[in-house]
Design a protein around this motif. Structure first.
Motif, PDB file in Angstrom:
ATOM      1  N   ALA A  91       1.378  -1.098   0.138  1.00  0.00           N
ATOM      2  CA  ALA A  91      -0.028   0.190   0.106  1.00  0.00           C
ATOM      3  C   ALA A  91       0.401   1.249  -0.190  1.00  0.00           C
ATOM      4  CB  ALA A  91      -0.026  -0.042   1.308  1.00  0.00           C
ATOM      5  N   HIS A  92       0.077   2.435   0.194  1.00  0.00           N
ATOM      6  CA  HIS A  92       0.852   2.956   0.301  1.00  0.00           C
ATOM      7  C   HIS A  92       0.160   4.462   0.724  1.00  0.00           C
ATOM      8  CE1 HIS A  92       3.505   2.699  -3.511  1.00  0.00           C
ATOM      9  NE2 HIS A  92       2.584   2.584  -4.274  1.00  0.00           N
ATOM     10  N   GLY A  93       0.914   5.354   1.672  1.00  0.00           N
ATOM     11  CA  GLY A  93      -0.057   6.261   2.268  1.00  0.00           C
ATOM     12  C   GLY A  93      -0.396   7.416   1.874  1.00  0.00           C
ATOM     13  N   LYS A  94      -1.524   7.994   2.028  1.00  0.00           N
ATOM     14  CA  LYS A  94      -2.322   9.054   1.158  1.00  0.00           C
ATOM     15  C   LYS A  94      -1.344   9.987   1.233  1.00  0.00           C
ATOM     16  CE  LYS A  94      -6.935   7.576  -0.020  1.00  0.00           C
ATOM     17  NZ  LYS A  94      -8.606   7.793  -0.042  1.00  0.00           N
ATOM     18  N   VAL A  95      -0.943  10.459   2.792  1.00  0.00           N
ATOM     19  CA  VAL A  95      -0.261  11.664   3.051  1.00  0.00           C
ATOM     20  C   VAL A  95       1.227  11.576   3.390  1.00  0.00           C
ATOM     21  CG1 VAL A  95      -0.665  13.518   4.575  1.00  0.00           C
ATOM     22  CG2 VAL A  95      -2.330  12.101   4.137  1.00  0.00           C
ATOM     23  N   SER A  96       1.168  10.862   4.032  1.00  0.00           N
ATOM     24  CA  SER A  96       3.006  10.315   3.752  1.00  0.00           C
ATOM     25  C   SER A  96       3.748   9.868   2.654  1.00  0.00           C
ATOM     26  CB  SER A  96       3.200   9.101   4.887  1.00  0.00           C
ATOM     27  OG  SER A  96       2.555   8.019   4.716  1.00  0.00           O
ATOM     28  N   GLY A  97       2.896   8.952   1.977  1.00  0.00           N
ATOM     29  CA  GLY A  97       3.513   9.086   0.720  1.00  0.00           C
ATOM     30  C   GLY A  97       4.553   7.896   1.304  1.00  0.00           C
ATOM     31  N   VAL A  98       4.050   6.998   2.314  1.00  0.00           N
ATOM     32  CA  VAL A  98       5.177   5.903   2.664  1.00  0.00           C
ATOM     33  C   VAL A  98       4.558   4.523   1.790  1.00  0.00           C
ATOM     34  CG1 VAL A  98       5.662   4.051   4.747  1.00  0.00           C
ATOM     35  CG2 VAL A  98       5.876   6.838   5.190  1.00  0.00           C
ATOM     36  N   THR A  99       5.306   3.787   1.617  1.00  0.00           N
ATOM     37  CA  THR A  99       5.108   3.019   0.973  1.00  0.00           C
ATOM     38  C   THR A  99       5.148   1.561   1.971  1.00  0.00           C
ATOM     39  OG1 THR A  99       6.044   3.174  -1.174  1.00  0.00           O
ATOM     40  CG2 THR A  99       5.522   1.438  -0.710  1.00  0.00           C
ATOM     41  N   ILE A 100       4.392   0.537   2.195  1.00  0.00           N
ATOM     42  CA  ILE A 100       4.478  -0.765   2.745  1.00  0.00           C
ATOM     43  C   ILE A 100       4.603  -1.841   2.154  1.00  0.00           C
ATOM     44  CG2 ILE A 100       2.529  -1.980   3.999  1.00  0.00           C
ATOM     45  CD1 ILE A 100       1.567   0.180   5.333  1.00  0.00           C
ATOM     46  N   ASP A 101       5.062  -2.441   2.743  1.00  0.00           N
ATOM     47  CA  ASP A 101       5.750  -3.990   1.329  1.00  0.00           C
ATOM     48  C   ASP A 101       6.127  -4.341   2.815  1.00  0.00           C
ATOM     49  OD1 ASP A 101       6.241  -5.718  -0.783  1.00  0.00           O
ATOM     50  OD2 ASP A 101       8.213  -4.922  -1.758  1.00  0.00           O
ATOM     51  N   ALA A 102       5.390  -5.585   3.143  1.00  0.00           N
ATOM     52  CA  ALA A 102       5.729  -5.600   4.219  1.00  0.00           C
ATOM     53  C   ALA A 102       4.893  -7.111   4.513  1.00  0.00           C
ATOM     54  CB  ALA A 102       5.462  -4.894   5.814  1.00  0.00           C
ATOM     55  N   PRO A 103       5.458  -8.268   5.080  1.00  0.00           N
ATOM     56  CA  PRO A 103       4.515  -9.459   4.942  1.00  0.00           C
ATOM     57  C   PRO A 103       3.675  -9.467   6.972  1.00  0.00           C
ATOM     58  CG  PRO A 103       6.745  -9.884   5.591  1.00  0.00           C
ATOM     59  CD  PRO A 103       7.251  -8.555   5.572  1.00  0.00           C
ATOM     60  N   MET A 104       2.807  -9.691   6.786  1.00  0.00           N
ATOM     61  CA  MET A 104       2.129  -9.800   7.503  1.00  0.00           C
ATOM     62  C   MET A 104       1.030 -10.705   8.106  1.00  0.00           C
ATOM     63  SD  MET A 104      -1.859  -7.791   7.917  1.00  0.00           S
ATOM     64  CE  MET A 104      -3.376  -9.713   6.774  1.00  0.00           C
ATOM     65  N   ILE A 105       0.913 -10.843   9.224  1.00  0.00           N
ATOM     66  CA  ILE A 105       0.855 -12.525   9.588  1.00  0.00           C
ATOM     67  C   ILE A 105      -0.366 -12.527  10.746  1.00  0.00           C
ATOM     68  CG2 ILE A 105       1.054 -14.541  11.510  1.00  0.00           C
ATOM     69  CD1 ILE A 105       3.792 -13.311  11.700  1.00  0.00           C
ATOM     70  N   ALA A 106      -1.631 -13.087  10.216  1.00  0.00           N
ATOM     71  CA  ALA A 106      -3.168 -12.783  10.505  1.00  0.00           C
ATOM     72  C   ALA A 106      -3.263 -14.668  11.637  1.00  0.00           C
ATOM     73  CB  ALA A 106      -4.158 -12.551  10.104  1.00  0.00           C
ATOM     74  N   ILE A 107      -4.057 -14.460  12.971  1.00  0.00           N
ATOM     75  CA  ILE A 107      -4.288 -15.816  13.273  1.00  0.00           C
ATOM     76  C   ILE A 107      -5.494 -15.431  13.320  1.00  0.00           C
ATOM     77  CG2 ILE A 107      -4.139 -16.988  15.489  1.00  0.00           C
ATOM     78  CD1 ILE A 107      -2.002 -15.872  14.395  1.00  0.00           C
ATOM     79  N   ALA A 108      -6.537 -16.799  12.755  1.00  0.00           N
ATOM     80  CA  ALA A 108      -7.940 -16.541  12.584  1.00  0.00           C
ATOM     81  C   ALA A 108      -8.373 -17.877  13.784  1.00  0.00           C
ATOM     82  CB  ALA A 108      -8.480 -16.019  11.391  1.00  0.00           C
ATOM     83  N   ARG A 109      -9.800 -17.622  13.923  1.00  0.00           N
ATOM     84  CA  ARG A 109     -10.086 -17.917  14.808  1.00  0.00           C
ATOM     85  C   ARG A 109     -11.737 -18.353  14.532  1.00  0.00           C
ATOM     86  NH1 ARG A 109     -10.787 -21.477  19.032  1.00  0.00           N
ATOM     87  NH2 ARG A 109      -9.065 -20.709  21.207  1.00  0.00           N
ATOM     88  N   PHE A 110     -11.831 -19.637  14.572  1.00  0.00           N
ATOM     89  CA  PHE A 110     -13.675 -20.076  13.782  1.00  0.00           C
ATOM     90  C   PHE A 110     -14.639 -20.136  14.202  1.00  0.00           C
ATOM     91  CE2 PHE A 110      -9.995 -20.464  10.825  1.00  0.00           C
ATOM     92  CZ  PHE A 110     -10.734 -19.845   9.353  1.00  0.00           C
ATOM     93  N   ARG A 111     -16.066 -19.842  14.437  1.00  0.00           N
ATOM     94  CA  ARG A 111     -17.025 -20.891  15.283  1.00  0.00           C
ATOM     95  C   ARG A 111     -17.731 -20.986  14.036  1.00  0.00           C
ATOM     96  NH1 ARG A 111     -18.157 -16.536  18.925  1.00  0.00           N
ATOM     97  NH2 ARG A 111     -19.670 -15.794  17.547  1.00  0.00           N
ATOM     98  N   ASP A 112     -18.641 -21.379  14.174  1.00  0.00           N
ATOM     99  CA  ASP A 112     -20.176 -21.835  13.123  1.00  0.00           C
ATOM    100  C   ASP A 112     -19.599 -21.912  11.706  1.00  0.00           C
ATOM    101  OD1 ASP A 112     -21.231 -22.211  15.681  1.00  0.00           O
ATOM    102  OD2 ASP A 112     -22.117 -20.437  15.687  1.00  0.00           O
ATOM    103  N   GLU A 113     -18.699 -22.623  11.252  1.00  0.00           N
ATOM    104  CA  GLU A 113     -17.709 -22.390   9.712  1.00  0.00           C
ATOM    105  C   GLU A 113     -17.935 -20.568   9.764  1.00  0.00           C
ATOM    106  OE1 GLU A 113     -16.994 -25.168   8.665  1.00  0.00           O
ATOM    107  OE2 GLU A 113     -17.933 -26.356  10.189  1.00  0.00           O
TER     108      GLU A 113
END
Length: 142
Positions: A91-113
């Motif tokens: 992504a790119h920051g709209k104001v800052s112009g900073v570029t995001i290029d990074a590995p994100m880790i997401a943890i998800a829990r499931f209930r009722d499918e």
């Protein structure tokens, strides 16, 4: 649909339609009380709950980032009803112009499918602690 299939379908909706596509399919993907803790929570303390929360998150993110997209790299079962996903975010920051290029880790829990809780970070050590807490049903440490 398996948990893996559901995560892949959320990913496909995000890639093809952006956050608005994920929000449009909220009832298919998430429980009514779904909790999302995004990767920037370390700075903002933000946590979003339910459909209204995800709509607010999409709005908030749209205010600061443009060109947001991710590439799902790996999904691992941590425990029954808990998955860990690695996503390369861009992504790119709209104001800052900073570029995001990074590995994100997401943890998800499931209930009722459907996904009832998702937590994400760019910090692998924090993700490990979060995964352990989510598996145990404990509060996730910040």
């Amino acid at each position: 649909m398996t948990h893996l299939d559901l995560v892949r379908e959320v990913d496909r909706a995000f890639r093809e339609e952006g956050l608005s596509g994920v929000v449009a399919r909220y009832d298919e993907f998430f429980t009514d009380d779904f909790e999302w803790t995004p990767p920037m929570r370390e700075m903002t303390g933000a946590r979003y709950v339910g459909r209204q929360g995800i709509e607010q998150y999409a709005h908030d993110l749209g205010q600061v980032l443009e060109g947001l997209h991710g590439a799902l790299e790996e999904i691992t079962e941590v425990a029954p009803d808990v998955l860990r996903a690695s996503v390369q975010m861009h992504a790119h920051g709209k104001v800052s112009g900073v570029t995001i290029d990074a590995p994100m880790i997401a943890i998800a829990r499931f209930r009722d499918e459907r996904i009832c809780l998702a937590w994400a970070s760019y910090d692998p050590e924090a993700a490990g602690r979060a995964a352990e807490a989510i598996v145990k049903g404990d509060p996730v440490p910040v």
